[in-house]
Scaffold this motif. Sequence first.
Motif, mmCIF file in Angstrom:
data_model
loop_
_atom_site.group_PDB
_atom_site.id
_atom_site.type_symbol
_atom_site.label_atom_id
_atom_site.label_comp_id
_atom_site.label_asym_id
_atom_site.label_seq_id
_atom_site.Cartn_x
_atom_site.Cartn_y
_atom_site.Cartn_z
ATOM 1 N N VAL A 1 45.237 15.635 -33.274
ATOM 2 C CA VAL A 1 45.483 14.332 -32.671
ATOM 3 C C VAL A 1 44.147 13.610 -32.490
ATOM 4 N N GLN A 2 44.022 12.449 -33.091
ATOM 5 C CA GLN A 2 42.789 11.664 -32.938
ATOM 6 C C GLN A 2 43.061 10.547 -31.941
ATOM 7 N N LEU A 3 42.334 10.584 -30.853
ATOM 8 C CA LEU A 3 42.537 9.607 -29.790
ATOM 9 C C LEU A 3 41.457 8.537 -29.858
ATOM 10 N N GLN A 4 41.862 7.330 -29.558
ATOM 11 C CA GLN A 4 40.904 6.223 -29.487
ATOM 12 C C GLN A 4 41.024 5.551 -28.135
ATOM 13 N N ALA A 5 39.933 5.563 -27.390
ATOM 14 C CA ALA A 5 39.879 4.860 -26.114
ATOM 15 C C ALA A 5 39.198 3.521 -26.339
ATOM 16 N N SER A 6 39.724 2.498 -25.718
ATOM 17 C CA SER A 6 39.163 1.159 -25.868
ATOM 18 C C SER A 6 39.373 0.366 -24.594
ATOM 19 N N GLY A 7 38.714 -0.784 -24.526
ATOM 20 C CA GLY A 7 38.901 -1.680 -23.398
ATOM 21 C C GLY A 7 37.744 -1.722 -22.421
ATOM 22 N N GLY A 8 36.731 -0.923 -22.661
ATOM 23 C CA GLY A 8 35.588 -0.930 -21.772
ATOM 24 C C GLY A 8 34.784 -2.217 -21.895
ATOM 25 N N GLY A 9 33.816 -2.376 -21.007
ATOM 26 C CA GLY A 9 32.981 -3.556 -21.055
ATOM 27 C C GLY A 9 32.063 -3.641 -19.861
ATOM 28 N N LEU A 10 31.385 -4.762 -19.771
ATOM 29 C CA LEU A 10 30.473 -5.039 -18.656
ATOM 30 C C LEU A 10 31.147 -6.035 -17.723
ATOM 31 N N VAL A 11 31.329 -5.636 -16.475
ATOM 32 C CA VAL A 11 31.977 -6.488 -15.492
ATOM 33 C C VAL A 11 31.182 -6.455 -14.192
ATOM 34 N N GLN A 12 31.573 -7.334 -13.285
ATOM 35 C CA GLN A 12 30.935 -7.358 -11.978
ATOM 36 C C GLN A 12 31.767 -6.572 -10.978
ATOM 37 N N ALA A 13 31.138 -6.165 -9.920
ATOM 38 C CA ALA A 13 31.847 -5.447 -8.865
ATOM 39 C C ALA A 13 33.023 -6.290 -8.372
ATOM 40 N N GLY A 14 34.146 -5.641 -8.202
ATOM 41 C CA GLY A 14 35.354 -6.323 -7.774
ATOM 42 C C GLY A 14 36.267 -6.752 -8.904
ATOM 43 N N ASP A 15 35.744 -6.743 -10.122
ATOM 44 C CA ASP A 15 36.543 -7.132 -11.282
ATOM 45 C C ASP A 15 37.485 -6.015 -11.703
ATOM 46 N N SER A 16 38.278 -6.327 -12.716
ATOM 47 C CA SER A 16 39.251 -5.370 -13.247
ATOM 48 C C SER A 16 39.047 -5.178 -14.743
ATOM 49 N N LEU A 17 39.466 -4.026 -15.208
ATOM 50 C CA LEU A 17 39.505 -3.711 -16.637
ATOM 51 C C LEU A 17 40.736 -2.860 -16.889
ATOM 52 N N ARG A 18 41.255 -2.951 -18.107
ATOM 53 C CA ARG A 18 42.320 -2.041 -18.502
ATOM 54 C C ARG A 18 41.884 -1.296 -19.748
ATOM 55 N N LEU A 19 41.844 0.003 -19.625
ATOM 56 C CA LEU A 19 41.520 0.858 -20.763
ATOM 57 C C LEU A 19 42.801 1.286 -21.458
ATOM 58 N N SER A 20 42.701 1.410 -22.763
ATOM 59 C CA SER A 20 43.836 1.866 -23.556
ATOM 60 C C SER A 20 43.449 3.131 -24.310
ATOM 61 N N CYS A 21 44.423 3.977 -24.507
ATOM 62 C CA CYS A 21 44.243 5.194 -25.301
ATOM 63 C C CYS A 21 45.382 5.247 -26.307
ATOM 64 N N THR A 22 45.026 5.196 -27.564
ATOM 65 C CA THR A 22 46.030 5.237 -28.614
ATOM 66 C C THR A 22 45.659 6.311 -29.620
ATOM 67 N N THR A 23 46.552 6.550 -30.537
ATOM 68 C CA THR A 23 46.300 7.546 -31.559
ATOM 69 C C THR A 23 46.831 7.066 -32.900
#
Length: 125
Positions: A1-23
């Motif tokens: 199973v090859q997993l790919q994580a994505s959605g990271g980035g540079l944000v400021q404190a208090g912000d939100s991000l959503r990471l995804s993991c797909t294959t």
Amino acid sequence: VQLQASGGGLVQAGDSLRLSCTTSGRTINNNNMGWFRQAPGKEREFVAAITWSGGVIYYADSVKGRFTVSRVRAKNAVYLQMNSLKPEDTAVYYCAADPARHVGGYEVAAHYNYWGQGTQVTVSS
């Protein structure tokens, strides 16, 4: 199973991000899935996990109430919604799959056979 994580980035404190993991290829719908992170100079640590059925969700104390793990079977994907981000959340985030579907020990990295390549999350103060 090859997993790919994505959605990271540079944000400021208090912000939100959503990471995804797909294959690509094999399904992860029958796997327990976990999210781990590793900050520079620190050991890898558990963040969150969701069982194959979605019936059990488990969080590290440090992210409880701020992060939400979920999965969408139709998309063969797992997500990590991260709200109220703090500078101490800065790390490379990895998704991992546990095909053996261990009951309990969701924070144990050794239970996960497959790991994605990681996605960088940087939170500035």
